[in-house]
Enzyme design. Sequence first.
Site, PDB file in Angstrom:
ATOM      1  N   ASP A   1       2.324  -3.603  -5.306  1.00 44.60           N
ATOM      2  CA  ASP A   1       3.576  -4.344  -5.211  1.00 44.60           C
ATOM      3  C   ASP A   1       4.730  -3.384  -4.878  1.00 44.60           C
ATOM      4  O   ASP A   1       4.836  -2.304  -5.460  1.00 44.60           O
ATOM      5  CB  ASP A   1       3.829  -5.037  -6.553  1.00 44.60           C
ATOM      6  CG  ASP A   1       4.989  -6.004  -6.510  1.00 44.60           C
ATOM      7  OD1 ASP A   1       4.864  -7.009  -5.790  1.00 44.60           O
ATOM      8  OD2 ASP A   1       6.006  -5.758  -7.189  1.00 44.60           O
TER       9      ASP A   1
ATOM     10  N   GLU B   1       3.041  -3.368  -0.119  1.00 46.01           N
ATOM     11  CA  GLU B   1       4.253  -3.840   0.536  1.00 46.01           C
ATOM     12  C   GLU B   1       5.106  -2.629   0.895  1.00 46.01           C
ATOM     13  O   GLU B   1       5.779  -2.069   0.033  1.00 46.01           O
ATOM     14  CB  GLU B   1       5.044  -4.751  -0.404  1.00 46.01           C
ATOM     15  CG  GLU B   1       4.344  -6.045  -0.741  1.00 46.01           C
ATOM     16  CD  GLU B   1       5.199  -6.901  -1.661  1.00 46.01           C
ATOM     17  OE1 GLU B   1       5.497  -8.045  -1.287  1.00 46.01           O
ATOM     18  OE2 GLU B   1       5.574  -6.441  -2.737  1.00 46.01           O
TER      19      GLU B   1
END
Length: 656
Positions: free
Chosen positions: A352, A381
């Site tokens: 994340d 990400e």
Amino acid sequence: MIQEQLNALFQRANHEEPEVIRSALFTLLSRPEFDQEYEYTGPLGPQYTAEATTFYLWAPTAMQVDLLLFEEWYQGEYDRVRLARGERGVYQTRVGGDLDGKAYVFDLVFPDGIRHYGTDPYARASTLDSERSVVVNPRETDVPGWQADQRPSLSDMTQTVIYEANVRDLTSSDASGVTHKGTFIGLTELGTVTAAGQPTGLDYLAHLGVTHIQLMPIFDYFTVKENLKDHNNYNWGYDPQNYNVPEGSLATDPMNPYSRIRELKRMIHAFHQAGLRVVMDVVYNHVYDTELHPLNLTVPGYYFRYTEQGAFTNGSGVGNDTASERAMMRRYIIDSLTLWANHYHIDGFRVDLMGIHDIETMNQARQALDRIDPTLLLYGEGWNLNTALPDSRKAAFYNANALPRIGFFNDNLRDAVRGSDWGDGRDVGFITGKWLMEQSVIHNFLGGEQLPSNVTTATSPWQLIQYVEAHDNWTLWDKIARSNGEEAPEKRERRQLLANAIIALTQGIPFFHQGQEFFDTKFGVRDSYRSGDTVNQVDWHRRDEHQQATTYFRDLLDFRRRTPLFHLPTYAAIRSAFHIHKADYQIIALEGQWASERYFVVFNGQDNAIDIPLPKGRWRVIAKDNRFLTEEEADWRTGEGNLHVEWLATMILKAE
Ligand code: CA
């Protein structure tokens, strides 16, 4: 020497204003020399044997650390044991006897007078709602078949297809037919079906043809009350508490610290037996609340990034950013990843907000995973976020060439295909009527080599995670409704099927979100992280209503798997294999050849049928009008005529 200055601060404790000492401590902690003197590489966390358990806690700025060892998980009586300070700021003590199942916390005293009760950041078990850490005997956490558990084979990394799902959402609805709804073991149940007799749960995932299931957070998070069964007691879990403990609300008995561990292992074993690899969503970039988190309770001010004024930086958007460039935060991330890979047989990690982390940490994580198994996935990400780290050090998509064999979500393909999510989300893309998107779709569809270097410097198509829908933002169905307003259901379905085909046939790693194949909806809710089960649950009725769409999805993945042209290993291969025939007027037509196989693919983004020239040769229609043809429907075309392509549809032909 930092050590001398720290000892001097310990001497000044109780003699000076706490604020003065706190400020001096903070200054010491932020100096690079601190890591040189205090980086610790020995054991951390409780080291269990049947004869004794040794506890290790890294807490260099604490003057005194006690272990509180509780009689019972949920009672107040405890024994207090003083830990001894050892080298490099580690505190330790050995407690004789079999401590299997013992709950504990640490009591720490700092020179500025602050006293913290904290759980153990290295604990692998917890009581209800993260209140106490628990010692476990690793042997006692095994489940039947675990010793023989194996990762499903993955002959070739280019076969990877990822499907993002949420443990709770998959089985929380009555229509799932699952007994233990919303739990780890709900996803071990076999033979579960919809009202129409179609598979649900694990059987459903296994029959899709994807290779990896990416699970939204399964580590311990904060805001869901673990023992409260309520449809609104819901959160996705991007609010981390114990990074190395499974989440209790997904277990059948969260009061018992073993339940969540054993049941998660049962689920992973069931996935592996069904041929599915498991990717874990990890959220090391921030914690739920720094004042409650064991990292900040044990070494306040160390594990996070700060502005020059001493406030937490907030690149994560949730109030704090961890500092992966610090030696012990870097070690923590790598230790946690390898723990999950080794002890839970996790097959990959989705990181994340990976752009918060630094390049060196991610590369060291990749190397650590390689030592376990080089087929483990690592991707995240790679957004460029506003944190206290130079852009050149961020693990961001534009730095992809410094992060080989680490993947990145490619929002450029997403935006080109169905429009961006910025502002009111009404932007459209190739499937929803936007003009001049053809080149952008093609550049991304062919693996991103042509993308500008300020977007990405990827050196391989396998660094691109290709998607149009993920848990964040609207589902594709809702996004199309938002951008295009009221349209006939068939038109919306055709737009979505066109997008699904583009992702299924793209170079790089295709990524889908649960229910995307049968038009799942979250009723227009954009960020449903705490919207409850009713909004978030997978609606298995829709799966029955849209049987043909799911069949098309499976056929697309089956075709991809059998056709090397659609999962080429390198940019050089892609360059030599594909030839673009048409890329304008909302039409994309590509010819591709690999070995002796030649294909012609058309994506028609127009909302009317078209006729375009078919290259020379004799062609067999593989798929048209958003479905694959059966053997009985054999349909042959001869080149140099016009090819009729239905509105908002994909057509695939194979040369004889
Ligand atoms: Ca929890």
